[in-house]
Design an enzyme around this catalytic site. Structure first.
Site, mmCIF file in Angstrom:
data_model
loop_
_atom_site.group_PDB
_atom_site.id
_atom_site.type_symbol
_atom_site.label_atom_id
_atom_site.label_comp_id
_atom_site.label_asym_id
_atom_site.label_seq_id
_atom_site.Cartn_x
_atom_site.Cartn_y
_atom_site.Cartn_z
ATOM 1 N N ASP A 217 -15.504 -9.373 -0.819
ATOM 2 C CA ASP A 217 -14.109 -9.505 0.092
ATOM 3 C C ASP A 217 -14.117 -11.103 0.042
ATOM 4 O O ASP A 217 -15.221 -11.810 0.152
ATOM 5 C CB ASP A 217 -15.202 -9.799 1.382
ATOM 6 C CG ASP A 217 -13.921 -9.450 2.958
ATOM 7 O OD1 ASP A 217 -13.116 -8.725 2.518
ATOM 8 O OD2 ASP A 217 -14.545 -10.565 3.642
ATOM 9 N N GLU A 280 -10.833 -8.696 -3.825
ATOM 10 C CA GLU A 280 -9.598 -9.249 -3.062
ATOM 11 C C GLU A 280 -9.900 -10.552 -2.697
ATOM 12 O O GLU A 280 -9.930 -11.400 -2.294
ATOM 13 C CB GLU A 280 -10.593 -8.466 -1.232
ATOM 14 C CG GLU A 280 -9.654 -8.427 -0.378
ATOM 15 C CD GLU A 280 -9.691 -8.966 1.163
ATOM 16 O OE1 GLU A 280 -9.118 -9.068 1.660
ATOM 17 O OE2 GLU A 280 -10.367 -10.076 0.875
HETATM 18 C C1 NOJ Z 1 -11.507 -9.302 4.501
HETATM 19 C C2 NOJ Z 1 -11.313 -7.364 5.390
HETATM 20 O O1 NOJ Z 1 -10.829 -6.326 4.109
HETATM 21 C C3 NOJ Z 1 -11.103 -8.133 6.604
HETATM 22 O O2 NOJ Z 1 -11.186 -6.693 7.054
HETATM 23 C C4 NOJ Z 1 -11.709 -8.798 6.315
HETATM 24 O O3 NOJ Z 1 -11.247 -9.076 8.556
HETATM 25 C C5 NOJ Z 1 -11.784 -9.872 6.624
HETATM 26 N N1 NOJ Z 1 -12.280 -10.033 4.958
HETATM 27 C C6 NOJ Z 1 -12.706 -11.087 6.770
HETATM 28 O O4 NOJ Z 1 -13.629 -10.549 5.876
#
Ligand code: NOJ
Length: 556
Positions: A217, A280
């Site tokens: 993440d 991500e």
């Molecule tokens: C990316 C995640 O996909 C999202 O859902 C989340 O709110 C943020 N990162 C913070 O962790």
């Protein structure tokens, strides 16, 4: 005449090994997938019960969004304990059973890792709040004194991705702490050795249990520029930073973040079985993104440029070319993703007047998508995405053609972005509505009873699994056939060769002995020679492919 324009080759050594190069990976958003106990929130036993469904769909792997102990201030992306399953979702035994079953069915399992921030209920943050400024406990986070005579002003001008200030103070506390997301998600200090060793340990915990990989993440956010200099820009989830490629902002994409992934890669490689990581990271240009997937870092990064394209042949072609070229330059596979839990479902995006636009949620008083047109385009888009070489992601419900819930009333909303922007940003709840499994059951078969944590729109009945299973031409059956053909024709490990299409609205390419034709325009087009394998809509009386439709043909 067909014109060969470009060749992208997958390294020969990587056809069978390195499963992640070609894998179709299905994203499960646990709270909305399947609820076994009737509390209205999906859970791990619910996932286990539906694994045979995913096996029949034909995916290679599943990725689970967080199911760890959490106060759920950001639907689990606020982790209070990285080694504990939240009772909402079940137990560690439930996880082990799910993992074992998935493996038995030939599916790999990827779990989410949230290293940029913890929950404010994490033991470390609680200890920090109870310790004085300058203490060892506070050093694991980014606590700073405020500006102004009494320290009443935030230490710098950074804005939260969810809107508002990126700094907060606990009641009665003299210091501020940084949170790039919600105030209940304090950012960790990745310069601190405890943070590094703790996360290596968390990785080992899940690797030892047998997981096949991690979705990392906010992978571009862990390391901040020294001194936390002011920056007036604003970053948006998935899109990334406004203000251009050269200026990602001092909280994103810092050079030192790569060393973290190199050390994790060494750790993963010390385990048997090709464990992987997917980043991500919403950064541009692609040459910056692919630095995260150099040979000694992660294996994949989400291709958000692809998700962000409009329903426009030239635009899509350009993104496909640049994605393949950028990943080939570092020897990594490309990924293809159209939807996830942070974006309006693409079925609905494609039904907007600017098809493929990416609104930050859709509310009842906003432009309502043309549902039938959006679905038609989404079905055609599946023929595009699944014919491309590389790894493809499917967001749960996409295989049903499920649309966004665009009429959700404000009092149901839970996304912190909605509250932090005073409702200006509608938020992500509309793409997170629990799945319909049975058209005529309470909660559409999501759970045993009526409850579902977000209400499902009436129209979901049409998309229920039992309405589509075995129904020729249904979106579910189409996805099953596409995945089977993708597997048979080895498209994930193949190479793309553009062909000239019948019009500028047509994308046409070969991948091995399969030819994909996607007609993004309104007018019917003539298909190239070949044996029709599958099409998203019926051909017309003259055998032409109608508008907003796609086909796969066998070349031999
Ligand atoms: C990316 C995640 O996909 C999202 O859902 C989340 O709110 C943020 N990162 C913070 O962790």
């Amino acid at each position: 005449m067909n014109m060969r324009t470009k060749d992208f080759t997958t390294p020969a050594a990587c056809t069978n090994l390195e499963w992640w190069r070609s894998a179709v990976i299905y994203q499960i958003y646990p709270r909305s997938f399947s609820d076994s106990d009737g509390d209205g929130i999906g859970d791990l036993p619910g996932i286990t019960a539906k694994l045979p469904y995913l096996g029949r769909l034909g995916v290679d792997a599943i990725w689970l969004s967080p199911f760890y102990l959490s106060p759920q201030a950001d639907a689990g992306y606020d982790v209070a304990d990285y080694r504990v399953v939240d009772p909402l979702f079940g137990t560690l035994d439930d996880f082990d059973r799910m993992l074992e079953q998935a493996h038995a069915l030939g599916m790999r399992v990827i779990v989410d890792l949230v290293p940029n921030h913890t929950s404010d209920e994490h033991a470390w943050f609680q200890a920090a709040l109870q310790s004085p400024p300058g203490s060892a406990e506070r050093a694991r986070y980014l606590f700073r004194d405020g500006k102004g005579e009494h320290g009443n002003l935030p230490p710098n001008n950074w804005q939260s991705v969810f809107g508002g200030n990126a700094w907060s103070r606990a009641p009665g506390d003299s210091q501020w702490y940084l949170h790039l997301f919600d105030r209940r998600q304090p950012d960790l200090n990745w310069d601190h050795p405890d943070v590094r060793s703790e996360f290596e340990d968390v990785l080992k915990f899940w690797l030892d249990r047998g997981v096949d990989g991690f979705r990392v993440d906010v992978a571009h956010g862990l390391v901040k520029a020294p001194g936390l200099p002011d920056w007036a820009g604003q970053a948006a989830m998935v899109e990334g930073t406004e203000g251009g490629d050269d200026n990602p902002g001092p909280m994103w994409d810092q050079e030192d973040v790569h060393e973290i992934y190199r050390s994790w890669r060494r750790l993963l490689d010390s385990y048997p079985g090709e464990r992987m990581m997917v980043a991500e990271a919403w950064i541009a240009p692609q040459a910056r993104l692919t630095r995260y997937i150099r040979p000694d870092e992660m294996q994949q990064a989400f291709n958000f440029d692809y998700l962000l394209t409009h329903w426009d042949a030239a635009e899509i072609k350009a993104v496909i070319d640049s994605s393949l070229a950028a990943s080939a330059a570092v020897g990594a596979p490309t990924t293809w993703v159209m939807s996830n839990h942070d974006s309006v479902r693409h079925t609905s995006r494609y039904g907007l007047s600017k098809p493929g636009a990416r609104p930050k949620g859709i509310a009842a008083d906003g432009e309502q998508p043309d549902e039938a047109l959006g679905l038609r385009r989404a079905r055609a888009a599946a023929f595009l995405t699944l014919a491309l070489p590389g790894s493809a992601y499917i967001y749960q419900g996409e295989e049903l053609g499920l649309p966004e819930h665009t009429m959700l009333e404000a009092h149901y909303r839970q996304d912190p972005a909605f509250f932090r922007t005073n409702g200006e940003e509608i938020g992500r709840d509309g793409c997170r509505v629990p799945l319909p499994w049975l058209a005529d059951a309470p909660s559409f078969g999501f759970g045993p009873g009526e409850k579902s944590w977000l209400p499902q729109p009436e129209g979901f009945a049409r998309y229920a699994v039992d309405r589509q299973e075995g129904v020729y031409g249904s979106t579910l059956e189409l996805y099953r056939q596409l995945l089977q053909l993708r597997h048979d024709y080895k498209l994930g490990n193949g190479q793309l060769r553009w062909q000239s299409g019948d019009s500028s609205d047509v994308l046409s390419f070969d991948n091995g002995t399969l030819c994909a034709v996607i007609n993004l325009g309104m007018r019917p087009v003539t298909l190239p020679p070949g044996r029709l394998l599958l099409s998203s809509e019926q051909r017309d009386a003259s055998g032409r492919l109608p508008g907003n439709a796609a086909a796969w043909l066998a070349l031999r």
